[in-house]
Scaffold this motif. Sequence first.
Motif, PDB file in Angstrom:
ATOM      1  N   SER A 149       0.821  -1.043  -0.002  1.00  0.00           N
ATOM      2  CA  SER A 149      -0.001   0.070   0.161  1.00  0.00           C
ATOM      3  C   SER A 149       0.985   1.154  -0.041  1.00  0.00           C
ATOM      4  N   GLY A 150       0.884   1.775  -1.293  1.00  0.00           N
ATOM      5  CA  GLY A 150       2.073   3.012  -1.390  1.00  0.00           C
ATOM      6  C   GLY A 150       3.592   2.294  -1.216  1.00  0.00           C
ATOM      7  N   ASN A 151       4.190   2.901  -0.026  1.00  0.00           N
ATOM      8  CA  ASN A 151       5.416   2.321  -0.263  1.00  0.00           C
ATOM      9  C   ASN A 151       5.643   1.430   1.377  1.00  0.00           C
ATOM     10  N   ASP A 152       4.166   1.139   1.598  1.00  0.00           N
ATOM     11  CA  ASP A 152       4.258   0.231   3.071  1.00  0.00           C
ATOM     12  C   ASP A 152       4.290  -1.214   2.368  1.00  0.00           C
ATOM     13  N   SER A 153       5.157  -2.093   2.760  1.00  0.00           N
ATOM     14  CA  SER A 153       4.939  -3.403   2.486  1.00  0.00           C
ATOM     15  C   SER A 153       3.935  -3.980   3.440  1.00  0.00           C
ATOM     16  N   ILE A 154       2.871  -4.559   2.835  1.00  0.00           N
ATOM     17  CA  ILE A 154       1.750  -5.195   3.954  1.00  0.00           C
ATOM     18  C   ILE A 154       1.802  -6.563   4.170  1.00  0.00           C
ATOM     19  N   PHE A 155       2.272  -7.406   3.231  1.00  0.00           N
ATOM     20  CA  PHE A 155       2.186  -8.706   3.131  1.00  0.00           C
ATOM     21  C   PHE A 155       3.228  -9.539   2.108  1.00  0.00           C
ATOM     22  N   ASN A 156       3.704 -10.520   2.290  1.00  0.00           N
ATOM     23  CA  ASN A 156       4.667 -11.326   1.572  1.00  0.00           C
ATOM     24  C   ASN A 156       4.404 -12.740   1.930  1.00  0.00           C
ATOM     25  N   SER A 157       4.049 -13.635   0.902  1.00  0.00           N
ATOM     26  CA  SER A 157       3.664 -14.971   1.265  1.00  0.00           C
ATOM     27  C   SER A 157       5.215 -15.660   1.557  1.00  0.00           C
ATOM     28  N   LYS A 158       6.291 -15.125   1.225  1.00  0.00           N
ATOM     29  CA  LYS A 158       7.623 -15.695   1.699  1.00  0.00           C
ATOM     30  C   LYS A 158       7.993 -15.389   2.999  1.00  0.00           C
ATOM     31  N   ASP A 159       7.311 -14.406   3.637  1.00  0.00           N
ATOM     32  CA  ASP A 159       7.730 -14.225   4.788  1.00  0.00           C
ATOM     33  C   ASP A 159       7.572 -15.393   5.993  1.00  0.00           C
ATOM     34  N   CYS A 160       6.466 -16.092   5.976  1.00  0.00           N
ATOM     35  CA  CYS A 160       5.965 -17.251   6.772  1.00  0.00           C
ATOM     36  C   CYS A 160       6.005 -18.586   5.817  1.00  0.00           C
ATOM     37  N   GLN A 161       6.713 -18.517   4.857  1.00  0.00           N
ATOM     38  CA  GLN A 161       6.330 -19.816   3.833  1.00  0.00           C
ATOM     39  C   GLN A 161       7.397 -21.143   4.602  1.00  0.00           C
ATOM     40  N   ALA A 162       6.648 -22.229   4.766  1.00  0.00           N
ATOM     41  CA  ALA A 162       7.227 -23.362   5.338  1.00  0.00           C
ATOM     42  C   ALA A 162       7.360 -24.524   4.015  1.00  0.00           C
ATOM     43  N   ASP A 163       8.538 -25.117   4.191  1.00  0.00           N
ATOM     44  CA  ASP A 163       8.891 -26.311   3.458  1.00  0.00           C
ATOM     45  C   ASP A 163       8.748 -25.893   1.891  1.00  0.00           C
TER      46      ASP A 163
END
Length: 221
Positions: free
Chosen positions: A145-159
Amino acid sequence: MVVTSGKKGQRKGSRQLASIPGVSAKVYRRRRTVVSILALLIVVVLAITGFALFSLLSPSNGSAGDLATIPSADSTAETAVPAAKPDTPASAVCNEAGIKVSGLVDKTSFAADENPKLTLRVTNTGEAPCDINVGTSQMEFKITSGNDSIFNSKDCQADPTDLVKNLKPGASETANFTWKRNRSAQGCASVAAMPGGGGATYVFVATLGKWASDKVIFQLQ
């Protein structure tokens, strides 16, 4: 007169007996030779015939099934190894120009109780089939949202895993992810803040390996 006539008769009879031809020793030997040769030929023919019959009737070293599996001397590689089917997929790696990644969101605006459904779609736009890794190790669902990184699926990706698939020209593969309207941080650190609503605008980008989609805009109410 009678006696003289008898003597003459005897001499005449002797001359008649001597005129009958007899069998000479030379002719006799010749006939025996011919008979011996004929007998020998008969024995040879009988021996050859008997051997042929024995070969046909006697069992061979291998069964008929074993012989059928032995390739003949003039067998080619095509008979020994099945030819590739016409529809066998190619194993070439997809090039960058032939791959298109798209990002989709099921709605453009979501109510406060709705979670956005995000979709990553990869399509082979090239003219030849090719292999591409569509595993989770290559996927990324990113929301900003703008310059704000809200969510990334790799941050908590397991295996994360790899999954190579062959894409024919025009074929697509899709992956869906439901975003629960939460924030994430690298290393899956805990984030207390929640994304804002009330019509706030967010941008979704789907990435697969080196390919990324265009920006998809949606709102949260």
